[in-house]
Design an enzyme around this catalytic site. Structure first.
Site, mmCIF file in Angstrom:
data_model
loop_
_atom_site.group_PDB
_atom_site.id
_atom_site.type_symbol
_atom_site.label_atom_id
_atom_site.label_comp_id
_atom_site.label_asym_id
_atom_site.label_seq_id
_atom_site.Cartn_x
_atom_site.Cartn_y
_atom_site.Cartn_z
ATOM 1 N N HIS A 1 -7.709 -0.069 -4.177
ATOM 2 C CA HIS A 1 -6.288 -0.232 -3.877
ATOM 3 C C HIS A 1 -5.609 -0.831 -5.112
ATOM 4 C CE1 HIS A 1 -3.132 -1.298 -0.582
ATOM 5 N NE2 HIS A 1 -2.545 -1.063 -1.747
ATOM 6 N N GLU B 1 -0.425 3.938 6.797
ATOM 7 C CA GLU B 1 0.535 2.829 6.715
ATOM 8 C C GLU B 1 1.879 3.308 7.244
ATOM 9 O OE1 GLU B 1 1.164 0.754 3.036
ATOM 10 O OE2 GLU B 1 -0.958 0.784 2.509
ATOM 11 N N PHE C 1 6.319 -7.931 6.338
ATOM 12 C CA PHE C 1 6.082 -6.731 7.131
ATOM 13 C C PHE C 1 5.337 -7.040 8.425
ATOM 14 C CE2 PHE C 1 7.082 -4.445 3.278
ATOM 15 C CZ PHE C 1 7.514 -3.196 3.699
ATOM 16 N N TRP D 1 1.699 -1.233 9.344
ATOM 17 C CA TRP D 1 1.703 -2.237 8.283
ATOM 18 C C TRP D 1 2.865 -3.176 8.562
ATOM 19 C CZ3 TRP D 1 -1.837 -3.131 4.604
ATOM 20 C CH2 TRP D 1 -1.517 -4.085 3.636
ATOM 21 N N ASN E 1 -6.237 4.281 -2.403
ATOM 22 C CA ASN E 1 -4.976 4.107 -1.696
ATOM 23 C C ASN E 1 -3.823 4.328 -2.677
ATOM 24 O OD1 ASN E 1 -3.369 3.012 0.749
ATOM 25 N ND2 ASN E 1 -2.582 1.849 -0.989
ATOM 26 N N TYR F 1 6.906 5.502 5.063
ATOM 27 C CA TYR F 1 7.880 4.474 5.413
ATOM 28 C C TYR F 1 9.301 5.020 5.430
ATOM 29 C CZ TYR F 1 4.255 0.946 4.461
ATOM 30 O OH TYR F 1 3.118 0.193 4.482
ATOM 31 N N GLU G 1 2.927 -9.233 -0.883
ATOM 32 C CA GLU G 1 3.357 -7.857 -1.110
ATOM 33 C C GLU G 1 3.485 -7.561 -2.609
ATOM 34 O OE1 GLU G 1 3.757 -5.372 0.916
ATOM 35 O OE2 GLU G 1 3.318 -6.448 2.775
ATOM 36 N N TRP G 2 2.353 -7.533 -3.288
ATOM 37 C CA TRP G 2 2.287 -7.136 -4.694
ATOM 38 C C TRP G 2 3.306 -7.894 -5.540
ATOM 39 C CZ3 TRP G 2 -2.092 -4.890 -5.750
ATOM 40 C CH2 TRP G 2 -2.760 -4.226 -4.721
#
Length: 344
Positions: A9, A246, A306, A290, A54, A173, A297-298
């Protein structure tokens, strides 16, 4: 609980980045297969669902074209840095990722799948990169645009691609408008790149957003996109089994409520769209929301949430939101309904 394991990922050992540039060097294929074999051998008796990567399509765009994610390689005019070539390096990185995926799948299918009785696939965000994974070739249109700059597959790659996956995972999303900047006029800075076929994508058209905006800058609510994407994948990729790996609703830290009625509405509408696609023939085998919890979150860190469970990042206390209760009841009611249908 059924484990559904992702091997990669976005991240990669720093040692491989320092030694040979990780995804920019063909050597990464051999190291990835070695890593995958260790995982298959030691965990395959418990893991029946594997995904190799991913969102590698997002990884190469953000890491090698825009430079906003590690290893932060990009060049003008794509971003404000001069470390690499944003036109070519995403192609090289993507090609080595695809070759690594095909080799790992080939290994699993030949050496482990019969005894372990598992499945293996790949997870994509809803943009480019699936054609070479499924068909072992790049689309003709991208060949016409890139010419000799497009990397070539070896004979071993082509053999592996004949059974390149057992399922496709899709992270869905939001949706975008797409504009052809090769045959129509686009404003300065809207031309996309050669690697993306000179397509400009945006959530705005004539100043109006596609779907309801949220507190997350890249994210508009557009449930129809779920149905359309699943049907496209079904028709384009030979009705290969699909998993929605997701799908969820994000909010800025400042707008987070325990009574997250907007997330409940989002989940209800997107699940309805998923059901419509299934009734039209999409072979969807599973759905993951998700996320269970607010998390890191990165590059957005803890500023976006989320989770169906609120997390106090100071105390780590977890509190269920309205969406957690709603989703629990949704699952329970549909399981009960399925049992009633079976009994009937």
């Amino acid at each position: 609980m059924e484990p559904f394991i992702t091997l990669t990922h976005y991240d990669i050992p720093q040692e491989l980045e320092l030694r040979y540039g990780s995804w920019l060097d063909p050597q990464v294929r051999e190291d990835f297969v070695h890593y995958a074999e260790i995982c298959f051998r030691h965990f395959g008796n418990r893991v029946k669902f594997w995904t190799t990567f991913n969102e590698p399509n997002v990884q190469v765009i953000l890491g090698y074209r825009k430079g906003t994610y590690p290893p932060s390689r990009c060049s003008m005019t794509f971003a404000n840095c001069t470390r690499a070539g944003s036109d070519i390096e995403p192609l090289v990185a993507a090609h080595n990722i695809i070759r690594s995926h095909l080799a790992a799948v080939n290994l699993y299918q030949k050496k482990f799948q019969e005894d372990q009785r598992g499945k293996i696939g790949i997870v994509m965000n809803t943009i480019w990169l699936l054609d070479p994974v499924v068909f072992g070739r790049y689309p003709r249109e991208i060949k016409d645009i890139l010419g000799e700059d497009l990397p070539k597959f070896t004979k071993d790659d082509l053999k592996s691609s004949k059974n390149g996956l057992d399922f496709i995972g899709i992270n869905q999303y939001t949706s975008r408008y797409a504009k052809d900047c090769l045959h129509t006029t686009c404003e300065l800075g809207q031309g996309g790149s050669r690697a993306e076929g000179f397509v400009y994508s945006n959530a705005l058209k004539d100043g109006l957003p596609l779907g309801e905006p949220t507190g997350v800058n890249w994210f508009n609510v557009y449930p129809q996109g779920m149905e359309e994407m699943l049907m496209y994948a079904t028709e384009q990729y030979r009705n290969i089994p699909l998993y929605v790996t997701e799908n969820g609703f994000g909010e800025n830290n400042t707008g987070v409520l325990l009574n997250d009625y907007r997330r409940v509405k989002f989940m209800s509408n997107y699940l309805d769209a998923l059901k419509r696609a299934m009734r039209k023939g999409a072979d969807v085998r599973g759905y993951f929301t998700w996320s269970l919890l607010d998390n890191f979150e990165w590059i957005s860190g803890y500023t976006i949430r989320f989770g169906m469970y609120h997390v106090d990042f100071d105390t780590l206390e977890r509190t269920p939101r309205l969406s957690a209760s709603w989703y629990k009841n949704f699952i329970f009611n549909h399981i009960a309904q399925s049992k009633d249908n079976e009994d009937a």
